[in-house]
Design a protein around this motif. Structure first.
Motif, PDB file in Angstrom:
ATOM      1  N   ALA A 101     -45.836 114.248 -57.503  1.00 29.43           N
ATOM      2  CA  ALA A 101     -46.173 115.556 -56.935  1.00 29.43           C
ATOM      3  C   ALA A 101     -46.648 116.544 -57.986  1.00 29.43           C
ATOM      4  O   ALA A 101     -46.825 117.717 -57.675  1.00 29.43           O
ATOM      5  N   TRP A 102     -46.863 116.119 -59.201  1.00 25.39           N
ATOM      6  CA  TRP A 102     -47.168 116.995 -60.328  1.00 25.39           C
ATOM      7  C   TRP A 102     -48.347 117.955 -60.038  1.00 25.39           C
ATOM      8  O   TRP A 102     -49.330 117.552 -59.433  1.00 25.39           O
ATOM      9  N   PRO A 103     -48.204 119.251 -60.495  1.00 22.90           N
ATOM     10  CA  PRO A 103     -47.067 119.864 -61.178  1.00 22.90           C
ATOM     11  C   PRO A 103     -45.918 120.142 -60.217  1.00 22.90           C
ATOM     12  O   PRO A 103     -46.095 120.791 -59.189  1.00 22.90           O
ATOM     13  N   ALA A 104     -44.743 119.646 -60.551  1.00 19.44           N
ATOM     14  CA  ALA A 104     -43.577 119.733 -59.670  1.00 19.44           C
ATOM     15  C   ALA A 104     -42.322 119.689 -60.512  1.00 19.44           C
ATOM     16  O   ALA A 104     -42.366 119.421 -61.715  1.00 19.44           O
ATOM     17  N   ALA A 105     -41.191 119.929 -59.862  1.00 20.38           N
ATOM     18  CA  ALA A 105     -39.901 119.911 -60.545  1.00 20.38           C
ATOM     19  C   ALA A 105     -38.834 119.484 -59.558  1.00 20.38           C
ATOM     20  O   ALA A 105     -38.977 119.666 -58.340  1.00 20.38           O
ATOM     21  N   LEU A 106     -37.754 118.919 -60.071  1.00 22.31           N
ATOM     22  CA  LEU A 106     -36.627 118.562 -59.215  1.00 22.31           C
ATOM     23  C   LEU A 106     -36.015 119.821 -58.620  1.00 22.31           C
ATOM     24  O   LEU A 106     -35.924 120.857 -59.278  1.00 22.31           O
ATOM     25  N   ALA A 107     -35.571 119.719 -57.387  1.00 22.02           N
ATOM     26  CA  ALA A 107     -34.945 120.848 -56.696  1.00 22.02           C
ATOM     27  C   ALA A 107     -33.736 120.338 -55.932  1.00 22.02           C
ATOM     28  O   ALA A 107     -33.479 119.131 -55.857  1.00 22.02           O
ATOM     29  N   GLY A 108     -32.957 121.248 -55.366  1.00 19.72           N
ATOM     30  CA  GLY A 108     -31.816 120.889 -54.541  1.00 19.72           C
ATOM     31  C   GLY A 108     -30.802 120.040 -55.276  1.00 19.72           C
ATOM     32  O   GLY A 108     -30.548 120.213 -56.472  1.00 19.72           O
ATOM     33  N   GLU A 109     -30.189 119.088 -54.542  1.00 21.62           N
ATOM     34  CA  GLU A 109     -29.189 118.215 -55.144  1.00 21.62           C
ATOM     35  C   GLU A 109     -29.758 117.412 -56.300  1.00 21.62           C
ATOM     36  O   GLU A 109     -29.050 117.102 -57.268  1.00 21.62           O
ATOM     37  N   SER A 110     -31.041 117.050 -56.224  1.00 14.54           N
ATOM     38  CA  SER A 110     -31.659 116.289 -57.310  1.00 14.54           C
ATOM     39  C   SER A 110     -31.633 117.080 -58.609  1.00 14.54           C
ATOM     40  O   SER A 110     -31.372 116.529 -59.688  1.00 14.54           O
ATOM     41  N   ALA A 111     -31.905 118.379 -58.533  1.00 13.29           N
ATOM     42  CA  ALA A 111     -31.841 119.216 -59.733  1.00 13.29           C
ATOM     43  C   ALA A 111     -30.414 119.331 -60.240  1.00 13.29           C
ATOM     44  O   ALA A 111     -30.167 119.290 -61.455  1.00 13.29           O
ATOM     45  N   LEU A 112     -29.452 119.468 -59.335  1.00 10.67           N
ATOM     46  CA  LEU A 112     -28.052 119.567 -59.762  1.00 10.67           C
ATOM     47  C   LEU A 112     -27.625 118.297 -60.492  1.00 10.67           C
ATOM     48  O   LEU A 112     -26.935 118.360 -61.514  1.00 10.67           O
ATOM     49  N   LEU A 113     -27.997 117.141 -59.970  1.00 11.62           N
ATOM     50  CA  LEU A 113     -27.661 115.892 -60.639  1.00 11.62           C
ATOM     51  C   LEU A 113     -28.295 115.821 -62.024  1.00 11.62           C
ATOM     52  O   LEU A 113     -27.658 115.393 -62.988  1.00 11.62           O
ATOM     53  N   ALA A 114     -29.554 116.242 -62.133  1.00 13.03           N
ATOM     54  CA  ALA A 114     -30.227 116.225 -63.432  1.00 13.03           C
ATOM     55  C   ALA A 114     -29.566 117.186 -64.410  1.00 13.03           C
ATOM     56  O   ALA A 114     -29.578 116.958 -65.629  1.00 13.03           O
ATOM     57  N   HIS A 115     -28.968 118.264 -63.904  1.00 13.13           N
ATOM     58  CA  HIS A 115     -28.263 119.221 -64.757  1.00 13.13           C
ATOM     59  C   HIS A 115     -26.866 118.725 -65.148  1.00 13.13           C
ATOM     60  O   HIS A 115     -26.177 119.395 -65.907  1.00 13.13           O
ATOM     61  N   GLY A 116     -26.455 117.580 -64.602  1.00 11.04           N
ATOM     62  CA  GLY A 116     -25.159 117.031 -64.961  1.00 11.04           C
ATOM     63  C   GLY A 116     -24.009 117.485 -64.098  1.00 11.04           C
ATOM     64  O   GLY A 116     -22.845 117.299 -64.470  1.00 11.04           O
ATOM     65  N   VAL A 117     -24.292 118.066 -62.930  1.00 11.07           N
ATOM     66  CA  VAL A 117     -23.235 118.514 -62.031  1.00 11.07           C
ATOM     67  C   VAL A 117     -22.575 117.295 -61.396  1.00 11.07           C
ATOM     68  O   VAL A 117     -23.248 116.378 -60.925  1.00 11.07           O
ATOM     69  N   ARG A 118     -21.244 117.282 -61.371  1.00 12.17           N
ATOM     70  CA  ARG A 118     -20.490 116.184 -60.768  1.00 12.17           C
ATOM     71  C   ARG A 118     -20.203 116.473 -59.297  1.00 12.17           C
ATOM     72  O   ARG A 118     -20.343 117.590 -58.834  1.00 12.17           O
ATOM     73  N   ASN A 119     -19.774 115.448 -58.596  1.00 16.10           N
ATOM     74  CA  ASN A 119     -19.352 115.552 -57.196  1.00 16.10           C
ATOM     75  C   ASN A 119     -20.488 115.974 -56.272  1.00 16.10           C
ATOM     76  O   ASN A 119     -20.255 116.636 -55.252  1.00 16.10           O
ATOM     77  N   VAL A 120     -21.711 115.616 -56.623  1.00 14.16           N
ATOM     78  CA  VAL A 120     -22.878 115.927 -55.787  1.00 14.16           C
ATOM     79  C   VAL A 120     -23.577 114.624 -55.437  1.00 14.16           C
ATOM     80  O   VAL A 120     -23.754 113.753 -56.293  1.00 14.16           O
ATOM     81  N   GLU A 121     -23.957 114.481 -54.191  1.00 20.05           N
ATOM     82  CA  GLU A 121     -24.708 113.313 -53.748  1.00 20.05           C
ATOM     83  C   GLU A 121     -26.048 113.766 -53.186  1.00 20.05           C
ATOM     84  O   GLU A 121     -26.142 114.807 -52.545  1.00 20.05           O
ATOM     85  N   ALA A 122     -27.073 112.973 -53.457  1.00 20.25           N
ATOM     86  CA  ALA A 122     -28.415 113.303 -52.981  1.00 20.25           C
ATOM     87  C   ALA A 122     -28.957 112.148 -52.161  1.00 20.25           C
ATOM     88  O   ALA A 122     -28.977 111.006 -52.630  1.00 20.25           O
ATOM     89  N   ALA A 123     -29.381 112.447 -50.949  1.00 18.38           N
ATOM     90  CA  ALA A 123     -30.041 111.447 -50.110  1.00 18.38           C
ATOM     91  C   ALA A 123     -31.534 111.499 -50.414  1.00 18.38           C
ATOM     92  O   ALA A 123     -32.255 112.332 -49.888  1.00 18.38           O
ATOM     93  N   GLY A 124     -31.990 110.633 -51.293  1.00 15.11           N
ATOM     94  CA  GLY A 124     -33.378 110.693 -51.723  1.00 15.11           C
ATOM     95  C   GLY A 124     -33.564 111.700 -52.841  1.00 15.11           C
ATOM     96  O   GLY A 124     -32.610 112.172 -53.457  1.00 15.11           O
ATOM     97  N   VAL A 125     -34.818 112.042 -53.097  1.00 14.94           N
ATOM     98  CA  VAL A 125     -35.176 112.954 -54.179  1.00 14.94           C
ATOM     99  C   VAL A 125     -35.876 114.171 -53.589  1.00 14.94           C
ATOM    100  O   VAL A 125     -36.761 114.034 -52.735  1.00 14.94           O
ATOM    101  N   THR A 126     -35.469 115.354 -54.032  1.00 18.37           N
ATOM    102  CA  THR A 126     -36.113 116.596 -53.613  1.00 18.37           C
ATOM    103  C   THR A 126     -36.910 117.162 -54.773  1.00 18.37           C
ATOM    104  O   THR A 126     -36.375 117.323 -55.878  1.00 18.37           O
ATOM    105  N   VAL A 127     -38.185 117.435 -54.526  1.00 14.15           N
ATOM    106  CA  VAL A 127     -39.030 118.051 -55.549  1.00 14.15           C
ATOM    107  C   VAL A 127     -39.619 119.341 -54.995  1.00 14.15           C
ATOM    108  O   VAL A 127     -39.852 119.467 -53.792  1.00 14.15           O
TER     109      VAL A 127
END
Length: 312
Positions: A66-92
């Motif tokens: 999707a470039w230019p794009a960035a992770l968003a939602g739960e996907s961004a939280l996971l990339a930031h290292g947040v625990r106890n988060v689940e993502a159904a697929g990838v949000t950009v």
């Protein structure tokens, strides 16, 4: 080579745009796929093996597609290292002026002022933590109610990934956020130390609603064995309320640690009372009991009836 550097820094993922920019061509891409050195993960995006792409590679591949794009939602939280988060697929996230056709397992959201909301120097680029967290909390508020939003906000603050002050500052820049007033109120509670859903419910439904004295929250305690925090401390009355919610109190080791801390508190003339969901969900019954205990230990006030009280 530049291509090898890109593949390495992007976790084994490369886009056609990047490959052609480094001097490659479509014939070479076709050859790499035919020889099973690469495999496509999205149109124009490839990974350098033929096994199942990892979660990190799926996130990187979605951003490159999707470039230019960035992770968003739960996907961004996971990339930031947040625990106890689940993502159904990838949000950009993409800029609000663009349109991108989502691929299977991918959700695309459009944001205004995308360039100012993204950490472009990270791989993969992602929405800033506070903005991503508020976005997910708002979605959970809409879908599952207050408890789900509070649990997320409190949990991420408890992980020390961000602070209520930074989140409140981010809220100011999101005037159209769904549930904005509620989220701002929750953050004010979290700022006082009420990190869990159970702690916030005790604060708002038991303590505030019934006029109990204001307690200190998450006050640090150091004993011979370990450092910890007391959930609710009424300092003048030397009374500790420990709130045993779903997170952090379900394992036997935690129960033993709680018991040891209670016994040490008793030697310091602190009385510790442990409350779970069964008590806190009936605040009008609980508040008079806590009030009576506070009165016995020196509080000169009295609990008051709230507008929902069924108990005199």
């Amino acid at each position: 080579m530049e291509i090898e550097r890109l593949i390495r820094t992007q976790g084994g993922v490369l886009s056609r745009r990047q490959f052609v920019g480094c001097g490659g061509d479509d014939n070479l891409i076709e050859r790499m796929v035919r020889r099973r050195i690469w495999q496509p993960v999205h149109p124009g995006v490839y990974v350098n093996h033929t096994g199942k792409p990892s979660a990190e590679q799926k996130r990187m591949g979605a951003v490159l597609y999707a470039w230019p794009a960035a992770l968003a939602g739960e996907s961004a939280l996971l990339a930031h290292g947040v625990r106890n988060v689940e993502a159904a697929g990838v949000t950009v996230a993409i800029d609000g002026a663009r349109r991108v056709r989502p691929q299977p397992g991918m959700r695309v959201v459009r944001l205004t002022n995308l360039a100012d909301r993204v950490l472009w120097n990270l791989n993969p680029p992602r929405i800033r933590l506070e903005l991503a967290l508020l976005q997910v909390a708002s979605e959970r508020w809409l879908a599952a109610g207050e408890a789900a939003a509070v649990a997320l906000l409190g949990d991420v603050c408890q992980q020390r990934r961000t602070t209520p002050a930074r989140l409140l500052e981010a809220v100011e820049g999101l005037p159209c956020l769904h549930g904005r007033a509620f989220v701002a109120g929750v953050l004010a509670d979290v700022a006082s130390g009420a990190f869990s859903v159970l702690e916030r419910r005790y604060l708002t439904h038991v303590e505030r609603a019934h006029g109990l004295p204001r307690a200190r929250r998450q006050s640090p305690v150091v004993d011979q064995a370990r450092r910890g925090f007391r959930d609710v401390l009424y300092e003048e009355q030397r009374l500790v309320i420990e709130l045993d919610g779903r997170l952090g109190h379900e394992w036997a080791t935690d129960q033993w640690a709680d018991l040891e801390r209670d016994l040490r508190a008793a030697t310091g003339e602190l009385l510790t009372v442990r409350l779970g969901w069964g008590a806190v969900v009936d605040p009008c019954r609980l508040a008079p009991l806590v009030g009576e205990l506070l009165q016995v230990r020196g509080w000169r006030g009295s609990p008051r009836r709230c507008r929902r009280c069924r108990v005199a």
